[in-house]
Design an enzyme around this catalytic site. Structure first.
Site, PDB file in Angstrom:
ATOM      1  N   ASP A  65       0.827  -1.206   0.000  1.00 10.30           N
ATOM      2  CA  ASP A  65       0.000   0.000   0.000  1.00 10.30           C
ATOM      3  C   ASP A  65       0.857   1.250   0.000  1.00 10.30           C
ATOM      4  OD1 ASP A  65       0.937  -0.513   2.576  1.00 10.30           O
ATOM      5  OD2 ASP A  65      -1.031  -0.945   3.400  1.00 10.30           O
ATOM      6  N   ASP A 134      -7.867  -2.538  14.109  1.00 10.81           N
ATOM      7  CA  ASP A 134      -9.250  -2.716  13.656  1.00 10.81           C
ATOM      8  C   ASP A 134      -9.403  -3.905  12.700  1.00 10.81           C
ATOM      9  OD1 ASP A 134      -8.050  -1.798  11.331  1.00 10.81           O
ATOM     10  OD2 ASP A 134      -9.263   0.023  11.160  1.00 10.81           O
ATOM     11  N   HIS A 136      -7.585  -4.528   9.950  1.00  4.83           N
ATOM     12  CA  HIS A 136      -7.234  -4.362   8.536  1.00  4.83           C
ATOM     13  C   HIS A 136      -5.953  -5.126   8.197  1.00  4.83           C
ATOM     14  CE1 HIS A 136      -4.892  -0.462   9.705  1.00  4.83           C
ATOM     15  NE2 HIS A 136      -3.993  -1.366   9.397  1.00  4.83           N
ATOM     16  N   GLU A 141      -9.736  -1.490   5.251  1.00  2.24           N
ATOM     17  CA  GLU A 141     -10.377  -1.159   6.518  1.00  2.24           C
ATOM     18  C   GLU A 141     -11.693  -1.942   6.665  1.00  2.24           C
ATOM     19  OE1 GLU A 141      -8.626   0.266   8.558  1.00  2.24           O
ATOM     20  OE2 GLU A 141      -7.953   2.285   8.062  1.00  2.24           O
TER      21      GLU A 141
HETATM   22  C1  F6R Z   1       1.378  -1.441   6.137  1.00  2.00           C
HETATM   23  C2  F6R Z   1       0.104  -2.131   6.239  1.00  2.00           C
HETATM   24  C3  F6R Z   1      -0.719  -2.126   7.479  1.00  2.00           C
HETATM   25  C4  F6R Z   1       0.075  -2.480   8.726  1.00  2.00           C
HETATM   26  C5  F6R Z   1      -0.826  -2.426   9.958  1.00  2.00           C
HETATM   27  C6  F6R Z   1      -0.080  -2.742  11.233  1.00  2.00           C
HETATM   28  O1  F6R Z   1       1.930  -1.630   4.843  1.00  2.00           O
HETATM   29  O2  F6R Z   1      -0.282  -2.681   5.276  1.00  2.00           O
HETATM   30  O3  F6R Z   1      -1.754  -3.077   7.336  1.00  2.00           O
HETATM   31  O4  F6R Z   1       0.628  -3.759   8.589  1.00  2.00           O
HETATM   32  O5  F6R Z   1      -1.393  -1.156  10.043  1.00  2.00           O
HETATM   33  O6  F6R Z   1       0.879  -1.760  11.450  1.00  2.00           O
HETATM   34  P1  F6R Z   1       2.004  -1.954  12.542  1.00  2.00           P
HETATM   35  O7  F6R Z   1       2.836  -3.092  12.119  1.00  2.00           O
HETATM   36  O8  F6R Z   1       2.773  -0.663  12.518  1.00  2.00           O
HETATM   37  O9  F6R Z   1       1.288  -2.191  13.830  1.00  2.00           O
END
Ligand code: F6R
Length: 259
Positions: A65, A134, A136, A141
Site C-alpha cells: 500500500d 481494527d 485491517h 479497513e
Molecule cells: C502497512 C500495512 C498495514 C500495517 C498495519 C499494522 O503496509 O499494510 O496493514 O501492517 O497497520 O501496522 P504496525 O505493524 O505498525 O502495527
C-alpha cells in the site's frame, strides 16, 4: 491456517526462514512487502542473512500500500520507508521493488496498472503482513469488499491515530487516503505470513483466527487461504480461545515441516 505463539525474536527468525527458503529455492521469487512496525525485525534479520551471503539480486517485490499525496521525498512515504528499512540494505536490483503510485494524476488507472504489474510478474510468492488494531490487512479497513482489488481507500480515524506515531504524534499529518492492494489481491499470493505483537492486537488476532469471516474484520478472509501463517507473541495471542492447542501444535511440529 498455522498459528505460532512465540517470543518476538523467534517470530522474526521464522518469517525470515520462510523468505530465505523461498529465495534459495527460487532466486527469482516475488516477495510481498509490508510497512509499519510489525515486519521491521524480519527485515533486520534478512539484512543479517544477506550480509552472510543470502542474495536478493534476482528477486522482485511488491508493496502492499501507499499513502495518497505524500511528497516524493517524504520520509513516511511507504516507498521511502521500504527503501530505508529493507531494499537499500540488501542487493535487490534497481526497480525491483514496486508500489502503488500515490502521486499519480489518475489514481484509479494507477491501481489498475499495479494489479497488472503483479499479474505480469506471475503473482506474489510470499506476502508479509501486519494487522491493524481494527483488523485491517494492507489498508483494507472494516467494510472492505472481500473480493476487492487494488483501489483507493479512506483511512479510519483509528488507523490514522495508530499511525500518528510515525508523523511526530500528529494525527492531522497522517494522510486521509491511500492506495492499497485489495483483499482478493492479497489472497492471490501463494503464502501469507502475518506478524502481530502486543496486547493492542489481541482482539484483531482473535477475530482473524477464530472469528466468523466478515468484512467487519477484513483479516478474517485469511481463514480461506490454503497457506496462511500467523506469527504472534504472547500478548497478541492473549485473547485466542485455542491458544493452548496452537502452542501444543507448534511444540509437536515435526522437524521436517517448515512454515
Ligand atoms: C502497512 C500495512 C498495514 C500495517 C498495519 C499494522 O503496509 O499494510 O496493514 O501492517 O497497520 O501496522 P504496525 O505493524 O505498525 O502495527
Amino acid at each position: 491456517m498455522e498459528v505460532v505463539i512465540a517470543p518476538p525474536g523467534e517470530l522474526a527468525r521464522l518469517a525470515a526462514d520462510a523468505v530465505e527458503g523461498l529465495v534459495r529455492a527460487n532466486p527469482e521469487a516475488v516477495l510481498g512487502l509490508a510497512t509499519g512496525s510489525s515486519p521491521l525485525a524480519v527485515y533486520d534479520e534478512l539484512v543479517r542473512r544477506h550480509e552472510a551471503g543470502l542474495s536478493f539480486a534476482r528477486a522482485r517485490a511488491f508493496m502492499l500500500d501507499e499513502y495518497v499525496g505524500l511528497p516524493a521525498d517524504h520520509p513516511e512515504r511507504y516507498r521511502n520507508v521500504i527503501d530505508k528499512e529493507f531494499a537499500s540494505r540488501v542487493d535487490l536490483a534497481p526497480g525491483a521493488v514496486q508500489g502503488p503510485d500515490g502521486l499519480a494524476a489518475d489514481l484509479p488507472a494507477a491501481c489498475a496498472a499495479y494489479e497488472q504489474a503483479i499479474a505480469d510478474a506471475g503473482g506474489v510468492d510470499l506476502q508479509i503482513l501486519g494487522i491493524g488494531t481494527d483488523g485491517h490487512i494492507a489498508f483494507n479497513e472494516p467494510g472492505s469488499s472481500l473480493a476487492s482489488r487494488t483501489r483507493i481507500k479512506t483511512l479510519t480515524k483509528q488507523t490514522r491515530e495508530d499511525n500518528a506515531r510515525f508523523f511526530g504524534g500528529s494525527v492531522d499529518d497522517v494522510p486521509r487516503h491511500c492506495l492499497t492492494q485489495g483483499l482478493a489481491t492479497i489472497m492471490s499470493a501463494r503464502h501469507l505470513v502475518l506478524l502481530a505483537s502486543g496486547r493492542t492486537k489481541a482482539e484483531a488476532v482473535h477475530q482473524l483466527v477464530e472469528g466468523p469471516v466478515s468484512a467487519m474484520w477484513p483479516a478474517t478472509i485469511m481463514q480461506l487461504h490454503p497457506h496462511a501463517t500467523v506469527l504472534v507473541d504472547d500478548a497478541a495471542a492473549s485473547r485466542l480461545q485455542l491458544a493452548d492447542y496452537y502452542r501444543q501444535t507448534y511444540a509437536e511440529k515435526p522437524d521436517w515441516q517448515g512454515l
